[in-house]
Scaffold this motif. Structure first.
Motif, short mmCIF file in Angstrom:
data_model
loop_
_atom_site.label_atom_id
_atom_site.label_comp_id
_atom_site.label_asym_id
_atom_site.label_seq_id
_atom_site.Cartn_x
_atom_site.Cartn_y
_atom_site.Cartn_z
N THR A 152 0.82 -1.22 0.00
CA THR A 152 0.00 0.00 0.00
C THR A 152 0.85 1.26 0.00
OG1 THR A 152 -1.68 -1.20 1.28
CG2 THR A 152 -1.88 1.20 1.17
N PHE A 153 1.88 1.30 0.86
CA PHE A 153 2.67 2.52 1.06
C PHE A 153 4.07 2.45 0.45
CE2 PHE A 153 0.06 2.10 5.03
CZ PHE A 153 -0.85 3.09 4.73
N GLY A 154 4.51 1.28 0.06
CA GLY A 154 5.87 1.13 -0.44
C GLY A 154 6.88 0.79 0.63
N TRP A 155 6.45 0.77 1.88
CA TRP A 155 7.31 0.36 3.00
C TRP A 155 6.43 0.22 4.24
CZ3 TRP A 155 11.61 -2.04 2.54
CH2 TRP A 155 12.48 -2.19 3.62
N THR A 156 7.02 -0.18 5.34
CA THR A 156 6.24 -0.40 6.55
C THR A 156 6.01 0.91 7.30
OG1 THR A 156 8.18 -0.81 7.93
CG2 THR A 156 7.26 -2.68 6.75
N VAL A 157 4.92 0.93 8.07
CA VAL A 157 4.61 2.10 8.88
C VAL A 157 4.50 1.68 10.35
CG1 VAL A 157 3.39 3.24 7.00
CG2 VAL A 157 2.10 1.87 8.63
N GLU A 158 4.79 2.63 11.22
CA GLU A 158 4.66 2.43 12.66
C GLU A 158 3.89 3.59 13.26
OE1 GLU A 158 5.59 -0.24 14.16
OE2 GLU A 158 6.86 -1.15 12.62
N ALA A 159 3.14 3.31 14.31
CA ALA A 159 2.41 4.37 15.00
C ALA A 159 3.39 5.37 15.58
CB ALA A 159 1.54 3.78 16.11
N ASP A 160 3.01 6.64 15.55
CA ASP A 160 3.87 7.72 16.03
C ASP A 160 3.07 8.57 17.01
OD1 ASP A 160 6.37 9.29 15.87
OD2 ASP A 160 5.07 10.82 14.99
N ILE A 161 2.83 8.02 18.20
CA ILE A 161 1.97 8.68 19.18
C ILE A 161 2.74 9.81 19.86
CG2 ILE A 161 0.60 8.35 21.26
CD1 ILE A 161 0.28 5.40 20.38
N ARG A 162 2.18 11.01 19.77
CA ARG A 162 2.81 12.21 20.30
C ARG A 162 1.75 13.03 21.04
NH1 ARG A 162 7.47 13.74 17.07
NH2 ARG A 162 6.86 15.92 17.27
N PRO A 163 2.16 14.12 21.70
CA PRO A 163 1.17 14.94 22.43
C PRO A 163 0.05 15.45 21.55
CG PRO A 163 3.38 15.49 23.17
CD PRO A 163 3.55 14.57 22.00
N GLU A 164 0.32 15.70 20.27
CA GLU A 164 -0.71 16.26 19.40
C GLU A 164 -1.66 15.19 18.84
OE1 GLU A 164 3.11 16.31 16.75
OE2 GLU A 164 2.58 16.34 18.88
N THR A 165 -1.38 13.90 19.09
CA THR A 165 -2.25 12.84 18.60
C THR A 165 -3.65 13.00 19.21
OG1 THR A 165 -0.37 11.33 18.41
CG2 THR A 165 -2.57 10.34 18.42
#
Length: 767
Positions: A152-165
């Motif tokens: 789907t994206f061309g590579w793997t993705v990981e969650a990036d949980i930050r204060p603005e999430t």
């Protein structure tokens, strides 16, 4: 007495937390304490962990295998002789050489587990031997998500949980039990926050669900329908990030037409989740558009990795959820990982250099057109446009159904030898009865392990593996991220134990592979692996981490022609409709699959006539303090959690006439297993059975084989391809059917019971 303090790491879960070990002048570790100066940098992680204190006990435990053992009696008779390493290596090499001469190099298969191992040394050995038949649990853990992310994206993705999430969606995983990491602590904080919504999707009301703002409990196996319904709401209510979709997504109109029929009302009928809750979850994840927009993060787990035919479409639908809401490579949402600056595992295992000969022997082709060497090459050609190399051995690993068939029938060629490392496949592989019969008929089984497990008890050789504190660590996540962590060993291996690297190097050199094993020690190999980063071995040991944070919005980076480089897909965009999957014979759009049936109509009819009930079953849920089939030899753990249980709601228990604490038997056409009933908050009409239970304290081998026939859920499961996911071959541990009834016979786990007491050690199977 002189003592020295040395850095080292735990190996009892994938986080491999840092320690400082106190080592006496004889090289013995006498104390351990957490080391917050190295990854994961937080003393609270180990403060809440029940496992790490085991390290000192198991280092010199009475049940450890300390010397090479060779079988001298019948297979499984627990009759061994101690031999030297030279004798063991020479004999194993000679027998492998003879089997390869007779049947070809594909005659050797392997089974591997973790986290207490290094994968690539075994994979390098298998590559150089010429066999593609490495098995693992990739098809039911990790591989489905990696494949669908990449397509789907061309590579793997990981969650990036930050204060603005603004919203975190946790789907099919329970971090409260599966790890004790900072991630779980961050979820607890989010659960108390008014600024971030936490949505949990799980049929059980887990500790993670307890912290949620919204809990959805779908019927197991209907997750794809639920994901498509979330997309339906987001598209129908125009919650789409139009600018991002128009610029960077391919196939949106196709997707919109496809999901139109998956309304919340339709999904309610399939998933048994209120339509209003489905709509609310969609709105929370999509967030407000315009000036008040916030990023959302999504984390999925094994709960949706193990649903057979629906696994790939479910992950594809989740990818589409991220994309249409613009939550891709965006701070606070998800981030596309970077390829590693250090040497990736695909280069360490040497697979690509030998891909032609391995592909010619690949059993998966044409059964799983994505999970094979041809599928790998097709997709890897796309990722390599942007300089990223996919791991090969994981994504081409042989399907157990096909390898077992080659053991059973000799077709398309005989598989006659097996190397087992850091796993106990008689407990952890689907269909224990079939696995047992296939392995018992082999010519050679070599097991690397700490203990005489059920599988080790039927081996020809058991080789003593060095464990935590005795071996250095380099945990690199398969090469799909620019991150590795770990550190040095605190002491040389006790007795005659050896690291897995050293064992495979010795065996490889005995088979003429010397040129491909240039590094004498694993530490030398890690130093070579790190060299491209400019980090040396000593610095890595000091920091415990080699990591470069990924950049965001990498699709906007100018390419050679000055235009944005886009995504490593066929179209250069995020493919909501997958071109590459279609080219391999798969569907462009995610379509739900039917759940696996393990009970034939005849089996159901006979058992219902005898008073059994026919229900849906899930298994494999992580529960502290155990992890799969590990740590049952810890007395404190056994006192706290002494029984294998099958969970159900109170309403389901009443309907079945079962009370908490009753013994029950669960069965399918494959076999049966026995548990103690427990009631928790979860979906009605659903059972959740514990996974991996056995008696490590019992005498190894026949007849009981560590009690593996009594409460082993894999006596009920199947990995057959006939109902598996067609592109990858994923089988099912969730959304399977079973029969259950109350049973008056006691469990062997109850006080005073011994393996001699009854049929608990005997093999029982409906034929």
């Amino acid at each position: 007495m002189t003592q020295e303090r040395k850095r080292t790491n735990c190996h009892f879960c994938g986080y491999c937390c840092a320690f400082v070990a106190t080592v006496d002048e004889g090289g013995r570790v006498v104390d351990l304490e957490p080391d917050p100066t190295r990854y994961p940098y937080d003393p609270q992680v180990l403060a809440g962990c029940r496992r790490w204190r085991m390290n000192l006990d198991v280092l010199d435990g009475a049940d450890r295998v300390n010397y090479p053992l060779r079988r001298v009696g019948e297979r499984g008779a627990n009759q061994w002789e101690r031999v030297s390493w030279d004798e063991a290596i020479a004999d194993i090499a000679a027998r492998l050489r003879a089997l390869a001469a007779e049947h070809g190099p594909g005659t050797l298969a392997s089974m591997i587990g973790g986290p207490h191992t290094s994968f690539w040394p075994l994979h390098r050995f298998m590559t150089l031997f010429g066999s593609p038949n490495n098995m693992g649990i990739g098809q039911i853990c990790w591989n489905p998500r990696i494949w669908m992310d990449v397509l789907t994206f061309g590579w793997t993705v990981e969650a990036d949980i930050r204060p603005e999430t603004g919203c975190v969606l946790i789907w099919g995983t329970n971090p409260a039990e599966s790890d004790n990491s900072l991630f779980w602590r961050s979820l607890l904080h989010i659960g108390k926050s008014e600024d971030t919504a936490l949505v949990v999707i799980d049929p059980r009301f887990t500790r993670t669900a307890r912290a949620a703002d919204l809990w959805l409990a779908p019927r197991p196996g209907t997750d794809c329908v639920l994901a498509l319904a979330l997309l339906n709401v987001i598209i129908a209510e125009d919650l789409v990030d139009r600018a991002f979709v128009d610029a960077w997504c391919y196939g949106f109109d196709e997707l919109a037409a496809h999901v139109a029929r998956f309304t919340p009302e339709y999904a309610e009928g399939v998933c048994d989740v209120p339509a209003a809750d489905i709509a609310r979850a969609a709105r929370l994840f999509a967030g407000p558009r315009g000036e008040g927009a916030y990023p959302s993060a999504l984390v999925s787990g094994r709960g949706i990795d193990q649903v057979g035919r629906s696994v790939a479409p479910t992950h594809r639908a989740i990818c589409c959820l991220r994309a249409v809401t613009g939550n891709v490579d965006r701070p606070g949402a998800c981030v596309l990982a970077e390829g590693s600056d250090f040497i990736p595992e695909v280069d360490l295992e040497l697979t690509l250099e030998h891909a032609g000969e391995l592909s010619a022997r690949c059993l998966n082709t044409p059964h799983t057109p994505l999970q094979c060497y041809e599928g790998y090459a097709h997709v890897a050609a796309l990722t390599e446009r942007l300089g990223r190399k996919l791991p090969a051995r994981y994504l081409t690993s042989a399907h157990p159904d096909l390898v077992l068939a080659a053991m059973e029938t000799g077709e398309p060629y005989p598989v006659r030898a097996l190397v087992v490392e850091a796993t106990n496949p008689l407990l952890t592989y689907a269909d224990t009865h079939r696995v047992f019969d296939a392995l018992m008929g082999l010519d050679l089984i070599v097991v690397l392990d700490y203990y005489l497990t059920s599988t080790a008890s039927i081996a020809d050789y058991v080789l003593p593996a060095a464990g935590a504190i005795e071996r250095s660590l380099f945990q690199a996540h398969g090469g799909v991220a620019n991150m590795a962590y770990g550190g040095p060993k605190a002491t040389d291996p006790y007795y005659e134990r050896k690291s897995d690297y050293e064992i495979f190097r010795l065996l490889g050199c005995a088979l003429g592979q010397e040129e491909s094993w240039p590094d004498e020690t694993f530490e030398d190999a890690i130093a070579r692996t790190l060299a491209p980063t400019g980090m040396d071995w000593d610095t890595y040991c000091l920091l415990g981490l080699c990591y470069v944070p990924p950049a965001y919005e990498k699709h906007l980076i100018p390419g050679a022609d000055g235009a944005p480089q886009g995504f490593a897909t066929t179209t250069g965009k995020i493919e909501l409709a997958s071109v590459a999957l279609e080219e391999l014979g798969g569907p462009r759009l995610p379509e739900p699959g039917e759940p696996r049936r393990l009970c034939s109509p005849e089996f159901v009819a006979v058992h219902e006539a005898q008073g059994w009930a026919h229900l849906t079953l899930t298994t494999g849920a992580r529960k502290q303090p155990y992890n799969a089939s590990m740590y049952f030899n810890n007395r404190a753990f056994r006192e706290k959690a002494p029984y294998p249980v099958v969970e159900m709601s109170e309403a389901t228990a009443r309907e079945l006439g079962i009370e908490k604490g009753d013994c029950v038997v669960v069965a399918t056409d494959q076999g049966e297993a026995r548990f103690m009933a427990d009631t928790i908050r979860m979906r009605d009409g659903l059972l959740n059975a514990d996974y991996g239970w056995w008696h490590p304290e019992w005498t190894p081998g026949a007849p009981a084989f560590g009690g593996m026939w009594e409460s082993n859920i894999n006596c009920l499961t199947s990995c057959s391809l006939d109902q598996g996911e067609p592109m990858i071959g994923t089988w099912s541990y969730n959304a399977i059917d079973c029969m259950i009834r109350k049973d008056d016979a006691p469990l062997s786990w109850q006080p005073g019971f011994t393996p001699e007491d009854a049929a608990c050690g005997a093999r029982r199977r409906e034929d």
